[in-house]
Design a protein around this motif. Structure first.
Motif, PDB file in Angstrom:
ATOM      1  N   GLN A  69      -1.341   4.702   5.459  1.00  0.00           N
ATOM      2  CA  GLN A  69      -0.057   4.340   4.870  1.00  0.00           C
ATOM      3  C   GLN A  69      -0.306   3.777   3.470  1.00  0.00           C
ATOM      4  O   GLN A  69      -1.167   2.904   3.288  1.00  0.00           O
ATOM      5  N   LEU A  70       0.424   4.301   2.501  1.00  0.00           N
ATOM      6  CA  LEU A  70       0.181   3.889   1.120  1.00  0.00           C
ATOM      7  C   LEU A  70       0.621   2.451   0.873  1.00  0.00           C
ATOM      8  O   LEU A  70      -0.059   1.695   0.177  1.00  0.00           O
ATOM      9  N   ASP A  71       1.759   2.059   1.437  1.00  0.00           N
ATOM     10  CA  ASP A  71       2.297   0.723   1.203  1.00  0.00           C
ATOM     11  C   ASP A  71       3.106   0.312   2.412  1.00  0.00           C
ATOM     12  O   ASP A  71       3.743   1.147   3.073  1.00  0.00           O
ATOM     13  N   GLY A  72       3.099  -0.983   2.698  1.00  0.00           N
ATOM     14  CA  GLY A  72       3.835  -1.483   3.848  1.00  0.00           C
ATOM     15  C   GLY A  72       5.333  -1.366   3.723  1.00  0.00           C
ATOM     16  O   GLY A  72       6.057  -1.414   4.724  1.00  0.00           O
ATOM     17  N   GLN A  73       5.867  -1.215   2.496  1.00  0.00           N
ATOM     18  CA  GLN A  73       7.308  -1.102   2.300  1.00  0.00           C
ATOM     19  C   GLN A  73       7.802   0.334   2.433  1.00  0.00           C
ATOM     20  O   GLN A  73       9.005   0.578   2.370  1.00  0.00           O
TER      21      GLN A  73
END
Length: 904
Positions: free
Chosen positions: A700-704
């Motif tokens: 996943q690139l970013d948690g958002q």
């Protein structure tokens, strides 16, 4: 003008071990048929096989159709002689004799001195005779075909002359006749290694050929001064004598009842003599482009086989009343190195190649018998009427070529420009002939560049004074001209047109790249390269133009912006050719510095550089990206290289300009080469360079961010609609009971249920059978183990590997009784996955199946206190679900508002 005899390499004399290139691996060479080494004909029952030499290897053809049957294994040195013997094909190479069977080496023998070379070879009975360069005769005895021959004896004739011819006379047991450069003949016994008799009939004239006549004791003796003698060995008398023009290279008797003798010379002529009338019957002038080292009639047939160093194999048939033969079938290739090659169409089946031999050929990469030379009309018949050679009437050398296969079935679709010719010529691919139109330049100057539009309707001709004329390819009518107002006197070097016929681009030696409106005929823009432009190519998919300049640089121009976007420097001499890869990412260039370099256009880096020891004069990248084809200055064939990037990762790390890998050219047999299939199936691990960066894809690139799964959409859609699919695939009829087997055979059902009685059963069987209660065991699946294990990530990854039907079964098989432990664990696992914002669509699909499968248990009013934990887990899921939906809707509405604002 006679053909200039010269030594040309068909393959490297010393084959070096192949070193690996990053991108290209040698595959094989095509376009070879024969060279100056005499062929050999092998009789297989009613079939005849002709074997020709092609450098370090040989090729075997079927005389019935001249189909290529075998290609011999590549040898380290060039083959000097060929001879068929029993089931073998013997090939002399250096100081060794190799025995082939169906193209594979079975055994080999070697001379005592490795510095000695084999010049002549013969074999009959149990004897194998080789003449070496030191005038020694080596004799081997071959008793069994499964054993290697043993050396019998070595002797040197007393004559102070070179051995120039060798033959075994028919019915002469263990005897051979040797011809010498001083014109003498000697009869030797192979078993005793003694000279039996010396013949002095040709003193002073070197004997160049010996052939057996259909009559016993008679030989045809050819001399260097053109004399042909029919000599009786038993009586030592000359029966007949003829004379031809030039040196006698070969002779052969017709054996189908017609007394005809055929001889060949260095000028490529074949003379036919009528032995019954003792006179010349006819002469075929220019049968080959150069010497004819050997000709031979097929036994009992009116067919003559000839080959020559002009890279051709021909069969002549005698079916006319005047006895003049005609070519029945042939295989040939370029006898001069190709100077221009280009793939035809959108596949890699055919290559168009042009050479200094004034021919245009379509070479097939897959089927040798589909290779043809595009006809230039009745050149041969006109040459006979004008008493000239066919080469003198052919079109001059091709300097530019373009083609389009869009309209190949309707009109001419190939356009060529010829050296010092003020008109371009059209060719028909459908008929493989010269077309009906001649497209001249309106200013009367020679044509320097041509181009055929992608639609196949227009042909553009560029002159030596900067003028471009546009013709209709169907009618040959002039439609428009470009460059009249520019008053440029520099030659046009290339013409390019985009896919939709809007922008015409021309380059010239004045260093300017001009963009024209094709419909209006007006000049749009001019880009100065700062140096003379010698060649340019257009990649239609990426709208990029690669330009070769005289300053040894390559410039890349974007057609849309008309700006120079890349400059590639590294060659130290004039560039000869270049081409884009099929996807437009790479550019391959060749130069007189002997290197072939590959450039990565997005970064502008040099990613591969190889040298073959031979200057590359032309190259073409396959439209499908499978092959790279190259032509070289001293090779009459075309080399094919396999593109390794089609099957595995290749390093694109930038190389130093002097980091050049030396590789060997592909062999004719493909020995030690890499084919497309081998490259695709190669599972060897490549060495990873230290400086290479290994990229890994993050979970996943970013948690958002909300991340979807990588599974196909059909997998989770099938899971959601499983009930509908089952209902649609339900059988319309009840299954029929299988037919009963005979009374003495048990059915499969009875065997499965254990109802078959056995003859040796005893009364103790009931005691040995386990009890039903003891056979019931609790089965724990992998699904249950991971669910109870507490590792949510491992459980979800395993769930993703299950097929839809198995997933549906596992979810429906969750324990649906108090305390509903598996319900709670499953819901919490889905909630945790949703909260981590991963696999969004899969979580929704799994929960939809869970709720639909167990809604009767979740909504029932029985024992509500036992379902409190399940309802709390569902409430936690609902909170996370609503929060994610709200967040995603806010983001979607924000993006939609921004786009609406930008549109207004």
């Amino acid at each position: 003008m006679p053909f200039a005899e010269k030594k040309r390499r068909t393959q490297d004399v010393n084959v070096k071990p192949l070193r690996k290139s990053r991108i290209f691996a040698p595959f094989r060479s095509i376009g070879y048929v024969s060279n100056q080494i005499p062929f050999d004909i092998e009789v297989r029952g009613t079939h005849f096989l002709v074997t020709t030499c092609v450098g370090n290897s040989f090729q075997t053809y079927d005389c019935e159709r001249l189909n290529l049957l075998f290609v011999g294994k590549q040898l380290e040195r060039e083959i000097s002689c060929l001879k068929s013997y029993k089931d073998f094909m013997l090939a002399g190479s250096g100081s060794k004799i190799f025995a082939y069977k169906r193209g594979k080496i079975v055994w080999e023998i070697e001379l005592e001195s490795s510095a000695d070379e084999i010049l002549h070879l013969d074999a009959f009975g149990e004897w194998i005779i080789a003449i070496s360069s030191t005038r020694h005769v080596h004799i081997w005895k071959h008793v069994s075909k499964y054993e290697v021959p043993e050396l019998h004896t070595i002797f040197q004739p007393t004559a102070n002359a070179d051995i120039t011819a060798l033959i075994h006379p028919s019915t002469y047991l263990n005897k051979v006749v040797l011809g010498f450069s001083d014109g003498s003949l000697q009869l030797w016994n192979m078993r005793t290694a003694k000279c039996i008799h010396k013949f002095d009939g040709l003193r002073g004239d070197a004997i160049t050929s010996l052939s057996q006549a259909p009559v016993l004791d008679v030989l045809a003796i050819g001399a260097a001064n053109g004399r042909i003698l029919l000599y009786n060995l038993r009586k030592a008398v000359t029966l007949m004598e003829f004379r031809q023009s030039g040196r006698v290279l070969s002779s052969s008797f017709r054996t189908d009842g017609v007394p005809i003798l055929a001889t060949s010379n260095h000028q490529g002529d074949i003379s036919f003599y009528d032995l019954s009338k003792r006179r010349v019957q006819n002469v075929v002038y220019g049968a080959h482009h150069g010497p004819i080292p050997k000709l031979q009639f097929l036994n009992g047939q009116p067919l003559l086989v000839t080959t020559g160093p002009d890279n051709s194999l021909k069969e002549w048939i005698f079916d006319s009343m005047d006895g003049v033969p005609r070519v029945l079938r042939f295989r040939n290739g370029h006898y001069e190195p190709p100077s221009y090659i280009q793939f035809y169409g959108q596949n890699v089946h055919f290559l168009l190649s042009a050479a200094t031999d004034n021919t245009l050929r379509a070479i097939s990469l897959f089927q040798d018998n589909q290779t043809v030379e595009l006809s230039q009309g009745s050149v041969t018949s006109k040459a006979k009427k004008l008493n000239a050679r066919p080469d003198e009437l052919k079109l001059p050398e091709i300097v530019s070529m373009s083609s389009s296969n869009t309209r190949e079935k309707y009109w001419d679709n190939i356009l060529t420009a010829h050296k010092n010719d003020n008109a371009a010529r059209t060719w028909s691919w459908k008929n493989k002939t010269l077309g009906q139109h001649v497209l001249p330049t309106t200013d009367g100057t020679p044509v320097r560049a041509v181009c055929v539009s992608c639609c196949g309707n227009f042909g553009m001709v560029g002159s030596s004074k900067g003028l471009v004329n546009v013709y209709n390819m169907q009618s040959g009518i002039l439609r428009k001209s470009f460059g009249r107002e520019q008053q440029s006197t520099k030659p046009i070097t290339s013409i390019m047109l985009d896919n939709v016929n809007r922008v015409l681009v021309t380059s010239s030696l004045d260093g300017n790249l001009r963009f024209w409106d094709f419909n209006k005929g007006s000049l749009i823009d001019t880009v100065d390269m700062g140096s003379s432009i010698t060649n340019a190519i257009y990649h239609h998919t990426s709208d990029l133009i690669a330009i070769i300049c005289d300053d040894f640089g390559v410039r890349i121009v974007d057609v849309q912006t008309r700006k120079i976007v890349r400059e590639l420097w590294g060659h130290s001499n004039r560039l000869t050719d270049l081409d884009f890869s099929n996807d437009g990412r790479w550019l391959v260039t060749s130069s007189l510095d002997g290197t072939i370099r590959t450039w990565d256009l997005p970064t502008g880096h040099l990613i591969d550089a190889i040298t073959t020891g031979s200057v590359c004069t032309g190259l073409a990248f396959g439209p499908t990206g499978d092959y790279l084809a190259t032509s070289h200055v001293d090779q009459i064939g075309i080399s094919l290289w396999t593109n390794l990037s089609m099957f595995k990762h290749v390093s694109t790390k930038s190389l130093r300009l002097d980091d050049v890998t030396e590789v060997s050219l592909p062999s004719i047999s493909g020995e030690r080469g890499t084919s497309v299939v081998q490259a695709a199936l190669n599972v060897e691990e490549e060495e990873v360079e230290e400086d290479d960066i290994l990229h890994t894809t993050a979970d996943q690139l970013d948690g958002q961010l909300q991340t979807l799964s990588k599974l196909p959409r059909t997998q989770w859609q099938t899971l959601v609609n499983m009930e509908l699919i089952k209902a649609r695939n339900a059988p319309k009829e009840a299954p029929k009971a299988p037919e009963k087997a005979p009374f003495f055979l048990p059915s499969l059902k009875e065997q499965a249920e254990g109802l078959v009685s056995k003859a040796n059963e005893t009364n103790n069987d009931d005691q040995q059978r386990p009890k039903l209660a003891s056979s019931v065991q609790t089965v724990t699946t992998r699904f249950s183990e991971l669910l109870h294990g507490g590792d949510g990530d491992a459980f979800f990854e395993y769930l993703k590997t299950l097929p839809p039907a198995k997933t549906d079964l596992e979810i429906r098989s969750l324990e649906a009784y108090p305390p509903y432990e598996e319900f709670i664990l499953f819901i919490k696992s889905m909630t945790s996955r949703l909260a981590s914002r991963r696999d969004f669509e899969l979580v929704q699909a799994y929960m939809a199946v869970f709720i639909k499968a167990h809604e009767d248990v979740l909504l029932s009013s029985d024992s509500p206190e036992e379902k409190e934990n399940v309802l709390n887990a569902l409430k936690a899921w609902d909170d996370v679900q609503k929060e994610e939906n709200r967040r995603l809707l806010d983001l979607v509405h924000y993006c939609s508002g921004v786009l609406s604002f930008m549109r207004t």
